[in-house]
Motif scaffolding. Sequence first.
Motif, PDB file in Angstrom:
ATOM      1  N   LEU A  19       0.818  -1.199   0.000  1.00 17.80           N
ATOM      2  CA  LEU A  19       0.000   0.000   0.000  1.00 17.80           C
ATOM      3  C   LEU A  19       0.857   1.255   0.000  1.00 17.80           C
ATOM      4  CD1 LEU A  19      -2.852  -0.952   2.475  1.00 17.80           C
ATOM      5  CD2 LEU A  19      -3.020  -0.657   0.009  1.00 17.80           C
ATOM      6  N   ALA A  20       2.049   1.181   0.559  1.00 12.98           N
ATOM      7  CA  ALA A  20       2.930   2.345   0.618  1.00 12.98           C
ATOM      8  C   ALA A  20       3.273   2.842  -0.778  1.00 12.98           C
ATOM      9  CB  ALA A  20       4.191   1.998   1.388  1.00 12.98           C
ATOM     10  N   GLN A  21       3.276   1.966  -1.760  1.00 15.61           N
ATOM     11  CA  GLN A  21       3.568   2.377  -3.139  1.00 15.61           C
ATOM     12  C   GLN A  21       2.551   3.406  -3.620  1.00 15.61           C
ATOM     13  OE1 GLN A  21       4.080  -0.775  -6.008  1.00 15.61           O
ATOM     14  NE2 GLN A  21       3.369   0.542  -7.643  1.00 15.61           N
ATOM     15  N   CYS A  22       1.330   3.302  -3.173  1.00 14.42           N
ATOM     16  CA  CYS A  22       0.262   4.195  -3.625  1.00 14.42           C
ATOM     17  C   CYS A  22       0.502   5.628  -3.177  1.00 14.42           C
ATOM     18  CB  CYS A  22      -1.080   3.716  -3.097  1.00 14.42           C
ATOM     19  SG  CYS A  22      -1.506   2.069  -3.654  1.00 14.42           S
ATOM     20  N   ASP A  23       1.202   5.829  -2.094  1.00 20.13           N
ATOM     21  CA  ASP A  23       1.431   7.163  -1.559  1.00 20.13           C
ATOM     22  C   ASP A  23       2.781   7.736  -1.969  1.00 20.13           C
ATOM     23  OD1 ASP A  23      -1.017   7.016  -0.265  1.00 20.13           O
ATOM     24  OD2 ASP A  23      -0.139   6.080   1.501  1.00 20.13           O
ATOM     25  N   LYS A  24       3.524   7.031  -2.788  1.00 25.54           N
ATOM     26  CA  LYS A  24       4.855   7.478  -3.203  1.00 25.54           C
ATOM     27  C   LYS A  24       4.769   8.440  -4.373  1.00 25.54           C
ATOM     28  CE  LYS A  24       7.204   4.533  -0.598  1.00 25.54           C
ATOM     29  NZ  LYS A  24       7.762   4.965   0.620  1.00 25.54           N
ATOM     30  N   LYS A  25       5.832   9.205  -4.552  1.00 27.90           N
ATOM     31  CA  LYS A  25       5.998  10.006  -5.751  1.00 27.90           C
ATOM     32  C   LYS A  25       6.508   9.050  -6.816  1.00 27.90           C
ATOM     33  CE  LYS A  25       7.177  14.079  -3.104  1.00 27.90           C
ATOM     34  NZ  LYS A  25       8.188  15.086  -2.783  1.00 27.90           N
ATOM     35  N   LEU A  26       5.790   8.957  -7.942  1.00 30.98           N
ATOM     36  CA  LEU A  26       6.101   7.953  -8.948  1.00 30.98           C
ATOM     37  C   LEU A  26       6.580   8.577 -10.248  1.00 30.98           C
ATOM     38  CD1 LEU A  26       2.981   5.644  -8.471  1.00 30.98           C
ATOM     39  CD2 LEU A  26       5.251   5.376  -7.455  1.00 30.98           C
ATOM     40  N   SER A  27       7.472   7.874 -10.907  1.00 30.78           N
ATOM     41  CA  SER A  27       7.961   8.255 -12.224  1.00 30.78           C
ATOM     42  C   SER A  27       7.765   7.066 -13.159  1.00 30.78           C
ATOM     43  CB  SER A  27       9.439   8.639 -12.148  1.00 30.78           C
ATOM     44  OG  SER A  27       9.932   8.963 -13.420  1.00 30.78           O
ATOM     45  N   LEU A  28       7.107   7.325 -14.287  1.00 28.18           N
ATOM     46  CA  LEU A  28       6.856   6.294 -15.294  1.00 28.18           C
ATOM     47  C   LEU A  28       7.452   6.804 -16.603  1.00 28.18           C
ATOM     48  CD1 LEU A  28       4.154   6.754 -13.370  1.00 28.18           C
ATOM     49  CD2 LEU A  28       3.339   4.862 -14.695  1.00 28.18           C
ATOM     50  N   GLU A  53       4.751  11.738 -14.291  1.00 34.16           N
ATOM     51  CA  GLU A  53       5.070  11.828 -12.871  1.00 34.16           C
ATOM     52  C   GLU A  53       3.784  11.992 -12.087  1.00 34.16           C
ATOM     53  OE1 GLU A  53       7.940  14.992 -12.534  1.00 34.16           O
ATOM     54  OE2 GLU A  53       9.566  13.629 -13.081  1.00 34.16           O
ATOM     55  N   ILE A  54       3.689  11.220 -11.010  1.00 32.28           N
ATOM     56  CA  ILE A  54       2.534  11.280 -10.123  1.00 32.28           C
ATOM     57  C   ILE A  54       3.062  11.676  -8.757  1.00 32.28           C
ATOM     58  CG2 ILE A  54       0.650   9.982  -9.078  1.00 32.28           C
ATOM     59  CD1 ILE A  54       0.817   8.116 -11.592  1.00 32.28           C
ATOM     60  N   ILE A  55       2.656  12.872  -8.322  1.00 34.34           N
ATOM     61  CA  ILE A  55       3.127  13.397  -7.039  1.00 34.34           C
ATOM     62  C   ILE A  55       1.913  13.911  -6.275  1.00 34.34           C
ATOM     63  CG2 ILE A  55       4.593  15.124  -5.913  1.00 34.34           C
ATOM     64  CD1 ILE A  55       6.359  15.027  -8.477  1.00 34.34           C
ATOM     65  N   ASP A  56       1.644  13.290  -5.140  1.00 33.73           N
ATOM     66  CA  ASP A  56       0.485  13.627  -4.319  1.00 33.73           C
ATOM     67  C   ASP A  56      -0.785  13.524  -5.157  1.00 33.73           C
ATOM     68  OD1 ASP A  56       2.131  14.074  -2.065  1.00 33.73           O
ATOM     69  OD2 ASP A  56       2.570  16.097  -2.770  1.00 33.73           O
ATOM     70  N   LYS A 138      10.393   2.176 -17.475  1.00 34.46           N
ATOM     71  CA  LYS A 138      10.720   2.366 -16.064  1.00 34.46           C
ATOM     72  C   LYS A 138       9.469   2.715 -15.297  1.00 34.46           C
ATOM     73  CE  LYS A 138      15.477   4.024 -16.062  1.00 34.46           C
ATOM     74  NZ  LYS A 138      16.355   5.129 -15.685  1.00 34.46           N
ATOM     75  N   PHE A 139       9.345   2.141 -14.126  1.00 38.37           N
ATOM     76  CA  PHE A 139       8.258   2.442 -13.192  1.00 38.37           C
ATOM     77  C   PHE A 139       8.874   2.374 -11.821  1.00 38.37           C
ATOM     78  CE2 PHE A 139       4.237   0.595 -11.043  1.00 38.37           C
ATOM     79  CZ  PHE A 139       3.800   1.851 -10.671  1.00 38.37           C
ATOM     80  N   GLU A 140       9.069   3.546 -11.203  1.00 36.20           N
ATOM     81  CA  GLU A 140       9.825   3.576  -9.954  1.00 36.20           C
ATOM     82  C   GLU A 140       9.405   4.760  -9.101  1.00 36.20           C
ATOM     83  OE1 GLU A 140      13.777   3.758 -11.514  1.00 36.20           O
ATOM     84  OE2 GLU A 140      13.606   5.845 -12.079  1.00 36.20           O
ATOM     85  N   GLU A 141       9.880   4.720  -7.860  1.00 32.22           N
ATOM     86  CA  GLU A 141       9.646   5.840  -6.965  1.00 32.22           C
ATOM     87  C   GLU A 141      10.533   6.999  -7.399  1.00 32.22           C
ATOM     88  OE1 GLU A 141       9.923   6.961  -2.224  1.00 32.22           O
ATOM     89  OE2 GLU A 141      10.346   4.918  -2.873  1.00 32.22           O
ATOM     90  N   LYS A 142       9.944   8.195  -7.455  1.00 31.33           N
ATOM     91  CA  LYS A 142      10.696   9.398  -7.816  1.00 31.33           C
ATOM     92  C   LYS A 142      11.329   9.937  -6.547  1.00 31.33           C
ATOM     93  CE  LYS A 142      10.014  14.037  -9.707  1.00 31.33           C
ATOM     94  NZ  LYS A 142      11.232  14.104 -10.437  1.00 31.33           N
ATOM     95  N   LYS A 143      12.622  10.176  -6.613  1.00 32.60           N
ATOM     96  CA  LYS A 143      13.337  10.653  -5.415  1.00 32.60           C
ATOM     97  C   LYS A 143      13.633  12.109  -5.508  1.00 32.60           C
ATOM     98  CE  LYS A 143      14.724   6.194  -4.400  1.00 32.60           C
ATOM     99  NZ  LYS A 143      15.012   5.356  -3.446  1.00 32.60           N
TER     100      LYS A 143
END
Length: 143
Positions: A19-28, A53-56, A138-143
């Motif tokens: 579930l934590a993945q859903c609240d992350k900043k994501l980069s595709l 990018e998916i952020i908040d 790529k599908f990963e958490e954006k840092k």
Amino acid sequence: MKSTIIALLLLLACSTVCLAQCDKKLSLITSKTEHLDGSNNLERAVDEQTVIEIIDKKISVNIENGKQTLTGTIKSNTCDWKTPFKEGKSVINTTISDEDGGGEKDYVLTIEGKDGKVTLTAESVQDPDRKLRFVLDKFEEKK
């Protein structure tokens, strides 16, 4: 009893990670856009880099290094990932607008990971006979 408690703790830990993945900043990132009809038949494919990018509660789409930029607001996001970024599914309801003044459209974005392949399908609520599909490089958490 002790093994039951340990099993419950492990299950809770795994659920929290997924579930934590859903609240992350994501980069595709993808290098190809597939245009589909309403029955998911391929109409054409275009080689172009797209960064999503998916952020908040915000989403941004950058096509070909700024050739076209789209932004949006996420209305809802449901997600169920058994293996983060690899195996699972997210469904995002969003309103996306073109920064060139092309107006707003409502979209349902479905990110699905299956057998090591992650795809994103974008379907316009106003035009369900035209869809876009992206096979993600790529599908990963954006840092």
